[in-house]
Design an enzyme around this catalytic site. Structure first.
Site, short mmCIF file in Angstrom:
data_model
loop_
_atom_site.label_atom_id
_atom_site.label_comp_id
_atom_site.label_asym_id
_atom_site.label_seq_id
_atom_site.Cartn_x
_atom_site.Cartn_y
_atom_site.Cartn_z
N PRO A 80 0.77 -1.23 0.00
CA PRO A 80 0.00 0.00 0.00
C PRO A 80 0.81 1.29 0.00
O PRO A 80 0.24 2.36 -0.13
CB PRO A 80 -0.81 -0.11 1.30
N ASP A 118 2.19 0.91 -11.94
CA ASP A 118 0.97 1.69 -11.79
C ASP A 118 1.21 2.99 -11.04
O ASP A 118 2.19 3.11 -10.30
CB ASP A 118 -0.04 0.88 -10.96
N LYS A 142 -3.13 4.20 -13.99
CA LYS A 142 -4.44 4.81 -14.22
C LYS A 142 -4.86 5.51 -12.94
O LYS A 142 -4.74 4.97 -11.88
CB LYS A 142 -5.48 3.73 -14.54
N GLY A 161 0.04 -1.58 -7.23
CA GLY A 161 -0.17 -1.19 -5.84
C GLY A 161 -0.92 -2.29 -5.10
O GLY A 161 -1.74 -2.99 -5.69
N GLY A 162 -0.62 -2.46 -3.83
CA GLY A 162 -1.34 -3.44 -3.01
C GLY A 162 -1.10 -4.85 -3.47
O GLY A 162 0.04 -5.26 -3.71
N ASP A 163 -2.19 -5.60 -3.63
CA ASP A 163 -2.12 -6.97 -4.13
C ASP A 163 -2.68 -7.00 -5.55
O ASP A 163 -3.71 -6.39 -5.81
CB ASP A 163 -2.97 -7.88 -3.22
N ILE A 195 -6.42 -8.10 -6.02
CA ILE A 195 -7.54 -7.43 -5.36
C ILE A 195 -7.76 -6.09 -6.05
O ILE A 195 -6.93 -5.18 -5.93
CB ILE A 195 -7.31 -7.28 -3.85
N THR A 204 -2.52 -5.89 0.62
CA THR A 204 -3.58 -5.09 0.03
C THR A 204 -3.90 -3.87 0.91
O THR A 204 -3.64 -3.88 2.13
CB THR A 204 -4.83 -5.96 -0.21
N ALA A 205 -4.46 -2.83 0.28
CA ALA A 205 -4.75 -1.59 1.00
C ALA A 205 -5.57 -1.84 2.26
O ALA A 205 -5.35 -1.20 3.29
CB ALA A 205 -5.48 -0.62 0.09
N MET A 250 -11.87 2.45 -3.77
CA MET A 250 -12.30 3.35 -4.86
C MET A 250 -13.70 3.92 -4.64
O MET A 250 -14.45 4.10 -5.59
CB MET A 250 -12.30 2.57 -6.21
#
Ligand code: SAH
Length: 270
Positions: free
Chosen positions: A22, A45, A67, A98-100, A103, A128-129, A180
């Site tokens: 994260p 990313d 993105k 980012g993260g996993d 996911i 993951t975040a 998100m």
């Protein structure tokens, strides 16, 4: 989508789909670090932190394909195509996310493209975040007294094509983590409350979790839009909804480095 096909030729290289975690560089796995240090090319990313990018060797090719909501630097088809092209021309191709990667990371879609193009790959998970945020904000995602389960959902509600299962998310003994979701805070609050989730349910919005700029905005479900609209809230940010959020007050061990800007803001709020 049309795939690059180079008849009679196998891919020269292999792709490592790697989770960068994260934000905090120390949350990278040792395996990810080892692969990054010997990469020939890295496609990364927007969410990957600068400190992690700094681990990539100078002679490796670095390609930003990130993105960000509203801003597209490369379409998903373009990224898939680029991955295949790189696998045909370079040995060690790293796709850093980012993260996993599995996911809300479109990792599955990218691997399906590689399979179709006959490219070998490995996957290296990342924190993951939700896990990073939970740990650094002092909000256990499950707790025997508060939540028997946890659900990760996307708040990027495509309400027309894929309706949200608000009834399924309204269980008061379950923690809901929304990725998100900031721009749809109103829809999320409404959907959950209409499905019977109590407006007094504690919620936290945590921005830039695990970094020196982490901020945690705590309130109740009925205040979700106000929290999401806080001018101090920066992206990326994650929502945690559920009784476990009430533990943050006593378990928040992490002291992000306070910058002049955040200090001025907190003084203005007192
Ligand atoms: N694959 C990633 C998620 C990508 S979706 C993972 O496993 O974490 C992007 C969303 O993740 C953002 O909109 C935000 O909701 C969340 N996110 C990613 N990094 C974050 C961070 N450091 N702090 C808070 N939220 C974060």
């Amino acid at each position: 989508m049309e795939l690059v096909s180079l008849p009679g030729q196998g891919a020269k290289g292999k792709v490592w789909l790697v989770g960068a975690g994260p934000g905090d560089v120390d949350l990278l796995t040792m395996k990810a670090w080892r692969v990054l240090k010997s990469a020939d090319v890295v496609l990364y990313d927007a969410l990957v932190s600068q400190e992690i990018l700094a681990l990539i060797p100078n002679d490796a090719e670095k390609i930003a394909v990130g993105k960000r909501a509203g801003k597209h630097s490369a379409g998903q088809d373009e990224i898939n195509q680029l991955l295949v092209t790189k696998a045909y021309t370079r040995n060690k191709v790293v796709r850093l996310k980012g993260g996993d990667p599995f996911i809300f990371g479109r990792g599955g879609e990218e691997l399906q493209t590689l399979v179709a193009a006959g490219v070998e790959f490995e996957v290296i998970p990342g924190i993951t975040a939700a896990s990073g945020t939970s740990a650094y904000a002092g909000i256990p995602l499950t707790h025997r007294d508060h939540a028997q389960g946890v659900t990760f959902i996307t708040g990027h509600c495509q309400l027309q094509s894929r309706p949200m299962d608000w009834q399924g998310y309204a269980n008061p003994h379950n923690t809901l983590v929304v990725y998100m979701g900031i721009l749809n805070a109103g829809i999320i609050r409404q959907g959950l409350m209409d499905a019977g989730r109590d407006g007094a349910t504690p919620v936290a919005i945590v921005s830039k979790a695990t970094t020196a700029e982490q901020r945690c905005f705590v309130g109740s479900l009925e205040q979700l839009e106000q929290l999401a609209a806080d001018p101090e809230l920066q992206m990326p940010a994650l929502m945690i909804i559920g009784d476990v959020v009430s533990l943050a007050g006593s378990l928040n061990w992490f002291q992000p480095q306070v910058t002049a800007k955040t200090q001025a803001a907190s003084q203005a709020n007192t």
